[in-house]
Design a protein around this motif. Structure first.
Motif, mmCIF file in Angstrom:
data_model
loop_
_atom_site.group_PDB
_atom_site.id
_atom_site.type_symbol
_atom_site.label_atom_id
_atom_site.label_comp_id
_atom_site.label_asym_id
_atom_site.label_seq_id
_atom_site.Cartn_x
_atom_site.Cartn_y
_atom_site.Cartn_z
ATOM 1 N N UNK A 280 -33.565 118.390 85.197
ATOM 2 C CA UNK A 280 -32.394 117.625 84.760
ATOM 3 C C UNK A 280 -31.143 118.352 85.242
ATOM 4 N N UNK A 281 -30.385 117.728 86.105
ATOM 5 C CA UNK A 281 -29.155 118.357 86.592
ATOM 6 C C UNK A 281 -28.080 118.233 85.511
ATOM 7 N N UNK A 282 -27.644 119.378 84.975
ATOM 8 C CA UNK A 282 -26.626 119.365 83.915
ATOM 9 C C UNK A 282 -25.258 119.056 84.505
ATOM 10 N N UNK A 283 -25.021 119.586 85.689
ATOM 11 C CA UNK A 283 -23.803 119.243 86.425
ATOM 12 C C UNK A 283 -23.957 119.759 87.852
ATOM 13 N N UNK A 284 -23.213 119.170 88.780
ATOM 14 C CA UNK A 284 -23.249 119.674 90.146
ATOM 15 C C UNK A 284 -21.849 119.842 90.731
ATOM 16 N N UNK A 285 -20.854 119.721 89.868
ATOM 17 C CA UNK A 285 -19.493 119.982 90.324
ATOM 18 C C UNK A 285 -18.630 120.282 89.105
ATOM 19 N N UNK A 286 -17.790 121.294 89.242
ATOM 20 C CA UNK A 286 -16.954 121.718 88.123
ATOM 21 C C UNK A 286 -15.504 121.753 88.607
ATOM 22 N N UNK A 287 -14.610 121.348 87.747
ATOM 23 C CA UNK A 287 -13.174 121.348 88.107
ATOM 24 C C UNK A 287 -12.633 122.767 88.071
ATOM 25 N N UNK A 288 -12.915 123.521 89.082
ATOM 26 C CA UNK A 288 -12.441 124.898 89.141
ATOM 27 C C UNK A 288 -12.482 125.380 90.583
ATOM 28 N N UNK A 289 -11.753 126.456 90.847
ATOM 29 C CA UNK A 289 -11.775 127.128 92.145
ATOM 30 C C UNK A 289 -11.833 128.622 91.910
ATOM 31 N N UNK A 290 -12.615 129.406 92.582
ATOM 32 C CA UNK A 290 -13.696 128.926 93.429
ATOM 33 C C UNK A 290 -14.896 128.527 92.563
ATOM 34 N N UNK A 291 -15.908 128.008 93.198
ATOM 35 C CA UNK A 291 -17.151 127.728 92.482
ATOM 36 C C UNK A 291 -17.349 126.279 92.102
ATOM 37 N N UNK A 293 -18.720 123.838 93.524
ATOM 38 C CA UNK A 293 -20.012 123.190 93.808
ATOM 39 C C UNK A 293 -21.181 123.776 93.021
ATOM 40 N N UNK A 294 -20.889 124.669 92.082
ATOM 41 C CA UNK A 294 -21.964 125.216 91.256
ATOM 42 C C UNK A 294 -22.798 124.087 90.646
ATOM 43 N N UNK A 295 -24.111 124.220 90.768
ATOM 44 C CA UNK A 295 -25.012 123.234 90.195
ATOM 45 C C UNK A 295 -25.923 123.929 89.192
ATOM 46 N N UNK A 296 -26.069 123.337 88.032
ATOM 47 C CA UNK A 296 -26.984 123.920 87.054
ATOM 48 C C UNK A 296 -27.942 122.831 86.591
ATOM 49 N N UNK A 297 -29.227 123.184 86.590
ATOM 50 C CA UNK A 297 -30.246 122.219 86.202
ATOM 51 C C UNK A 297 -31.181 122.858 85.184
ATOM 52 N N UNK A 298 -31.902 122.010 84.470
ATOM 53 C CA UNK A 298 -32.783 122.468 83.418
ATOM 54 C C UNK A 298 -34.173 121.946 83.692
ATOM 55 N N UNK A 299 -35.156 122.811 83.537
ATOM 56 C CA UNK A 299 -36.529 122.402 83.798
ATOM 57 C C UNK A 299 -37.368 122.986 82.687
ATOM 58 N N UNK A 300 -37.957 122.160 81.869
ATOM 59 C CA UNK A 300 -38.524 122.591 80.598
ATOM 60 C C UNK A 300 -37.425 123.345 79.878
ATOM 61 N N UNK A 301 -37.648 124.565 79.404
ATOM 62 C CA UNK A 301 -36.521 125.252 78.772
ATOM 63 C C UNK A 301 -35.881 126.256 79.721
ATOM 64 N N UNK A 302 -36.266 126.171 80.975
ATOM 65 C CA UNK A 302 -35.730 127.130 81.928
ATOM 66 C C UNK A 302 -34.470 126.575 82.591
ATOM 67 N N UNK A 303 -33.656 127.495 83.026
ATOM 68 C CA UNK A 303 -32.395 127.052 83.623
ATOM 69 C C UNK A 303 -32.314 127.520 85.074
ATOM 70 N N UNK A 304 -31.954 126.600 85.934
ATOM 71 C CA UNK A 304 -31.763 126.917 87.349
ATOM 72 C C UNK A 304 -30.269 126.920 87.654
#
Lengths: 422, 422
Positions: A280-291, A293-304
């Motif tokens: 599950x992609x929690x987000x793939x873009x954040x309103x900030x600089x730099x960074x 395009x940071x993408x964070x996803x969740x898989x079971x209880x693990x975080x990518x």
């Protein structure tokens, strides 16, 4: 070719989505000899009173205070010295009327005594080969005595769980007999690098390629945050082996960080890997600089954590998004970077359409926190990371700042943390 | 029985005598994977330019800027896209008139190009099955290009020796190919406990005895300072085996710390051990509280620190006297505890005939350093050490302080240090 459109979310919202993950800390026991620098996973409770016996805090003579009441400069009172004890010894004598025991700092008060006469105010001598001393002032019950429980009471909570074990806490653990100390198990954090351009540190430079510095940087950031690094190496340049490697790594760690490959560049596979995993992609873009395009996803209880391959973005992304969940696994109640106010000492004329994190050096001058950018703020410049002990936050929609302005800073080399900085 | 008379010396003089010892740092090489948290023993020098080739800092199209000069909103200029490269790839093509290369962040600028057109300002399409793009504005030479040496020049000193390797420095070490990193060898610091009253941590309490907390506390302080602890256990209660143990230990370490046994108490052997060794006593009394009975002696080039058995005095004595020489062996130019000014937030009415070090919690409120004592200030109270991140300095001859006063503090959890605080 269509550019993928991503919807940026605010930083606080991004952090919140990550922190909704249920990952919590796990206790393990380590020898007290190895507990320094670890995080307590339980409250430290006094297992006894401290001191656990009435003790002399100074060298001197233990006496019964009522025997001293008549003493004055014109009326010295004499005591027979019937015993002599150092710390750790217990006098077998019962001290009677006008008797005293010579006692060293830390020793237990002998039965029948309730005050200590320090050497400096006593005159000691021998009479018929026996030791005596005399004093010219009176003492009250309890004078120069450390009483049972004066320092700590049995059952008292002395240090809260989540505290970093410092030398003082280490001393307390020893005092209370914690031979084995309950500490937070260090979270295992997996790490992959991606990028055709990456050389190993030991390789010679060739045109178009650079040495892999992000992995070593992030490894150090993981250590600083309190995690254990599990470096899985560089991901292959093809999709299928990448996918397999990521999937297998997830069996071994709770958090998995990749650097690079999350952009919308033509060779960025990670979004497709998340999709194939069913993460599950929690987000793939954040309103900030730099960074952004940071993408964070969740898989079971693990975080990518898919951090940018750009060194600065990678650095900031780790600190804002990965550090807090690591710290929570260390039982911290303040898992986020500590936020403080500081005075900017130089102009920073660049406008900030988005919230900007500037690598900075925060210092103290005359009791006030001051801050200055630690180098040029080009997003591809790693040199400015070396001197950075903080990230200056310049809110989005601002037109630049001048020297003397108050700004907020996030402190990187800090163990105090912040409950919620956003 | 005569009390030995000792002549107290000022703190600065005591520290100076220790720092006259010629002990210096020694280099060892560690793998870059283990260099985080160590101290550089040599300056970090750029072994190449960074970047070492002209590179694209953004995704886009590499073009020759002169080809774009006519482009405007009403006059789009078209380019044939003749290649497509990601970071780490080198285009084999030579870019000719009105040609472009699709290029990803980090890739090397193709021969013949000198500017990058970001995707956002280009329109890309196909014509007869071949890729093209067009732009409606001109670009100058160097637009969106990171040039060779822009970030660092070969031969430049980037980080000074003595610096603690943080994540940013770790990244730089990787960038410049430091597979093996020259770091300061950690000084080996020996440690003995003394005291008949001491139980092991695992032992049950008995009347008159306490668990040995000083050794664990000092061990943690040695680690925090950057040394390696070599714990030799508890010294025997008799002189001869004590003497032999101390003498043998000196063969294995540069610095030897004992806790307890240096007072003028009747069971304090250390002064006699120093005498029998032929060690030069640098001082045996300092004008300060706590820690006045600290004794430091020199034997060949080794230093013996006889710290008080009192936990607070022991703690302070280590930080003022042992830490700086450890830090100097880590190549630090600022080996002493960092001194800053802070505002006292509570009254501290106790008069100070001697300079007093109060275990304190220094914190930041509204950008200002504030300080509060971290517990009761009885010298036998270890509980106040747990919350202490600083020592508040109250100069001798002062009559107590009130809330709002400015005081000096020494920061304990700090890597910056101070050149000379006295």
């Amino acid at each position: 070719m269509l550019l993928e459109r991503r919807k940026p979310i605010p930083i606080g919202e991004a952090v919140k989505r990550i922190m909704e993950n249920p990952l919590q800390g796990v206790t393990e026991y380590v020898s007290i000899n190895e507990s320094y620098g670890r995080y307590l996973s339980e409250d430290l409770i006094a297992t006894s009173d401290v001191p656990h016996f009435n003790r002399a805090p100074y060298d001197g003579f233990a006496v019964k205070s009522s025997d001293t009441s008549d003493a004055s400069p014109t009326n010295p009172v004499e005591f027979e010295v019937i015993d002599h004890i150092g710390a750790g010894m217990v006098s077998a004598k019962v001290v009677g009327h006008k008797q005293a025991v010579r006692i060293m700092t830390g020793a237990m008060m002998p039965v029948g005594t309730d005050a200590v006469v320090m050497f400096e105010v006593a005159k000691d001598y021998e009479k018929n080969g026996l030791p005596y001393m005399s004093i010219k002032r009176s003492f009250k019950k309890g004078d120069n005595v450390s009483f049972i429980g004066e320092d700590a009471k049995e059952g008292q909570i002395l240090v809260k769980k989540g505290s970093l074990i410092n030398p003082g806490i280490q001393a307390m653990l020893a005092t209370f007999g914690y031979q084995h100390v309950p500490v937070a198990k260090r979270p295992r954090v997996g790490l992959f690098a991606t990028g055709t351009e990456l050389l190993e540190v030991k390789e010679e430079l060739v045109p178009g390629k650079i040495r892999n510095s992000n992995s070593l940087m992030i490894a150090a950031q993981i250590e600083r945050a309190g995690g254990i690094v599990h470096y899985f190496g560089k991901l292959a340049d093809e999709f299928d082996p990448c996918y397999e490697a990521v999937k297998n790594a997830l069996n071994e760690v709770d958090l998995l960080i990749t650097t690079g490959g999350v952009s919308v560049g033509d060779f960025d596979y990670l979004p497709a890997i998340y999709e194939k995993l069913g993460a599950e992609v929690l987000f793939n873009k954040v309103s900030m600089r730099p960074g952004s395009v940071t993408t964070v996803a969740q898989y079971n209880e693990k975080i990518l954590f898919g951090l940018s391959g750009n060194p600065s973005a990678c650095y900031v992304g780790f600190e804002l998004f990965a550090r807090p969940i690591i710290r929570r696994q260390l039982f911290s109640k303040k898992p986020h970077l500590r936020k403080e106010k500081a005075q900017l000492v130089v102009d920073f004329p660049k406008a900030n359409p988005f919230t900007r994190f500037v690598r900075s050096e925060t210092f103290i001058a005359d009791g006030r926190l001051k801050v200055t950018p630690s180098g040029l703020d080009k997003s591809n410049i790693i040199m400015s990371l070396a001197g950075a002990n903080s990230l200056m936050i310049l809110p989005g929609g601002t037109r630049g700042f001048t020297a003397g302005c108050e700004v907020e800073v996030l402190l990187l080399e800090d163990q105090v943390g912040c409950e919620w900085p956003w």
